[in-house]
Enzyme design. Structure first.
Site, mmCIF file in Angstrom:
data_model
loop_
_atom_site.group_PDB
_atom_site.id
_atom_site.type_symbol
_atom_site.label_atom_id
_atom_site.label_comp_id
_atom_site.label_asym_id
_atom_site.label_seq_id
_atom_site.Cartn_x
_atom_site.Cartn_y
_atom_site.Cartn_z
ATOM 1 N N ASN A 1 -4.070 -15.637 -9.995
ATOM 2 C CA ASN A 1 -4.286 -15.413 -8.567
ATOM 3 C C ASN A 1 -5.758 -15.460 -8.166
ATOM 4 O O ASN A 1 -6.079 -15.741 -7.029
ATOM 5 C CB ASN A 1 -3.678 -14.072 -8.130
ATOM 6 N N GLY B 1 7.063 -9.748 -5.517
ATOM 7 C CA GLY B 1 6.583 -10.090 -6.853
ATOM 8 C C GLY B 1 6.446 -8.870 -7.756
ATOM 9 O O GLY B 1 6.775 -8.924 -8.946
ATOM 10 N N THR B 2 5.978 -7.783 -7.194
ATOM 11 C CA THR B 2 5.748 -6.581 -8.006
ATOM 12 C C THR B 2 7.062 -6.080 -8.596
ATOM 13 O O THR B 2 7.141 -5.784 -9.794
ATOM 14 C CB THR B 2 5.085 -5.486 -7.144
ATOM 15 N N HIS C 1 5.740 -13.872 0.581
ATOM 16 C CA HIS C 1 4.590 -13.863 1.501
ATOM 17 C C HIS C 1 3.433 -14.741 1.046
ATOM 18 O O HIS C 1 2.449 -14.899 1.765
ATOM 19 C CB HIS C 1 4.120 -12.433 1.810
ATOM 20 N N THR D 1 21.124 -2.543 -0.238
ATOM 21 C CA THR D 1 21.506 -3.467 0.840
ATOM 22 C C THR D 1 20.424 -4.529 1.010
ATOM 23 O O THR D 1 19.232 -4.215 1.051
ATOM 24 C CB THR D 1 21.712 -2.688 2.154
ATOM 25 N N CYS E 1 -5.960 -6.442 -4.490
ATOM 26 C CA CYS E 1 -5.647 -5.092 -4.955
ATOM 27 C C CYS E 1 -6.873 -4.378 -5.453
ATOM 28 O O CYS E 1 -6.946 -3.159 -5.419
ATOM 29 C CB CYS E 1 -4.615 -5.144 -6.070
ATOM 30 N N GLN F 1 1.922 -17.017 -7.691
ATOM 31 C CA GLN F 1 0.915 -17.899 -7.075
ATOM 32 C C GLN F 1 1.248 -19.377 -7.244
ATOM 33 O O GLN F 1 0.729 -20.207 -6.511
ATOM 34 C CB GLN F 1 -0.473 -17.623 -7.665
ATOM 35 N N SER G 1 7.353 -14.627 -4.915
ATOM 36 C CA SER G 1 7.188 -13.751 -3.751
ATOM 37 C C SER G 1 7.115 -14.585 -2.479
ATOM 38 O O SER G 1 6.470 -15.639 -2.464
ATOM 39 C CB SER G 1 5.890 -12.949 -3.924
#
Ligand code: PLP
Length: 383
Positions: A153, A74-75, A203, A239, A327, A181, A201
């Site tokens: 989030n 996501g970042t 995860h 890659t 974070c 989210q 994202s």
């Protein structure tokens, strides 16, 4: 206590890998080690696996596979979208975003401001909602991009994507949404809205960490952040993280398959949790309770309680929750989201986030409802 099973209620920070995702990934951590860019048999199989994952992720987001660019998460997707919008609009040096974005949007905005861009941070009301007339008012002729998250989030509050996207189109500006989210928790029909870019994202949807995607509308131009090889049709060099992408694809497929039923089930658990907390504990406030919210998120303030101390006691009782976003946890910075909603410092510092997933069970909610009242009473000096 330590022998008790973990009650994991921090799914907005990250989610457990679905065993079916692990199974899909394993060959690509073993014998299927080809590079998708190489012409040999192994390479072709890896390229096919990435192609299939692109279709799976596109199905979750409601778009064409060709509109998916795999990233490291996501970042990176957020950073890449912001940078592209400005590079593609060299005459426009203004961005509009919100005060409640994730740091993956706020920090690049800060960096762009240091380079001379103007950034407008839209405020929110006490429930975490935007005022659409203010959004409209703040978009100027020199605005390059409107960037508004799909779901917050910390509180789970949802933003009106279709309306925002229409507004951006009417004003002739790019529209980016951080849907990290929202993806897999609420339906996202990217192609049906004039969204330029959408970040997701893996995860957060029971896939592996370090992999994500950016939806780049086929109607929108693109300028890559990472330069190098021609991977991702020149849109993101490097890659491919083949095992990660394969896992993300499987996670997206599973999330799409359980979207409606899963959201209703997790929503029922969240509501039961909030009801149970309010019945058992006085002085509780539900942040964003008056707004449309993600079904899995509960952000609660407990009067007179320090969230940090509550987390320690909960941790000892095997309950894993969080204070604000992951974070900022540990940095003792009161949540910028709850501050932007106008809550006083004491209330912000008394706030805990519980976020559930399709792996959460009713028995876990019941167990948490047995533990939580004692923890809060102890911190209030009542037990
Ligand atoms: N955006 C939002 C709304 C998030 O919640 C997160 C993660 O917490 C991110 C971006 C960053 O995503 P990643 O961890 O994949 O870099």
């Amino acid at each position: 206590m330590s022998g008790a099973p973990l009650l994991y209620f921090d799914n907005n920070a990250t989610t457990r890998l679905d065993p079916r995702v692990l199974e899909a990934m394993l060959p690509f951590l073993g014998e299927e080690y080809g590079n998708p860019s190489s012409g040999c048999r192994l390479g072709k199989r890896a390229a096919n696996a990435v192609k299939y994952a692109r279709e799976q992720v596109a199905a979750l987001l409601g778009c064409e596979p060709g509109e998916i660019v795999f990233t490291s998460g996501g970042t990176e997707s957020d950073n890449a979208a912001l940078a592209a919008a400005l590079r593609l609009n060299p005459d426009r040096r203004h961005l509009v975003t919100t005060a409640v974005e994730h740091h993956a949007v706020l920090k690049p905005c800060e960096a762009l401001a240091a380079q001379g861009c103007a950034v407008t941070h839209l405020g929110v009301d006490g429930e975490g909602r935007l005022d659409m007339s203010e959004v409209e008012h703040e978009i100027r002729p020199d605005t390059a991009l409107l960037s508004v998250m799909a779901a917050n989030n910390e509180t789970g509050v949802l933003f009106p994507l279709a309306e925002l996207a229409q507004l951006a189109r009417a004003k002739g500006v790019f529209f980016h949404t951080d849907a990290v989210q929202a993806a897999g928790k609420v339906p996202l029909r990217a192609s049906e809205m004039p969204v330029s870019y959408m970040s997701v994202s893996s995860h957060k949807i029971h896939g592996p960490k370090g992999v994500g995607a950016l939806y780049v509308s086929r109607r929108t131009a693109w300028s890559p952040l990472l330069l190098g090889g021609g991977q991702e049709r020149g849109r993101r060099a490097g890659t491919e993280n083949v095992p990660g992408i394969v896992g993300f694809g499987k996670a997206a497929e599973l999330a799409a398959a359980s979207l409606e039923v899963g959201a209703a089930e997790v929503g029922a658990l969240r509501d039961a949790f909030e009801r149970g907390v309010r019945e058992r504990i006085p002085g509780v406030h539900v942040h964003g309770g008056g707004a449309s919210r993600l079904p899995n998120t509960s952000n609660l303030a407990f009067d007179g309680v320090e969230a940090e101390s509550a987390l320690l006691l909960l941790e000892r009782a095997q309950v894993c929750a969080s204070a604000g976003s992951a974070c900022t946890a540990g940095s003792l910075q009161p949540s910028h989201v709850l501050r932007a909603m106008g809550h006083p410092r004491e209330r912000v510092k008394a706030s805990l986030r519980f976020s559930f997933s399709r792996f959460t069970t009713r028995a876990e909610i019941d167990r948490a409802l047995e533990i939580l009242p004692g923890v809060i009473a102890r911190l209030r000096g009542e037990a």
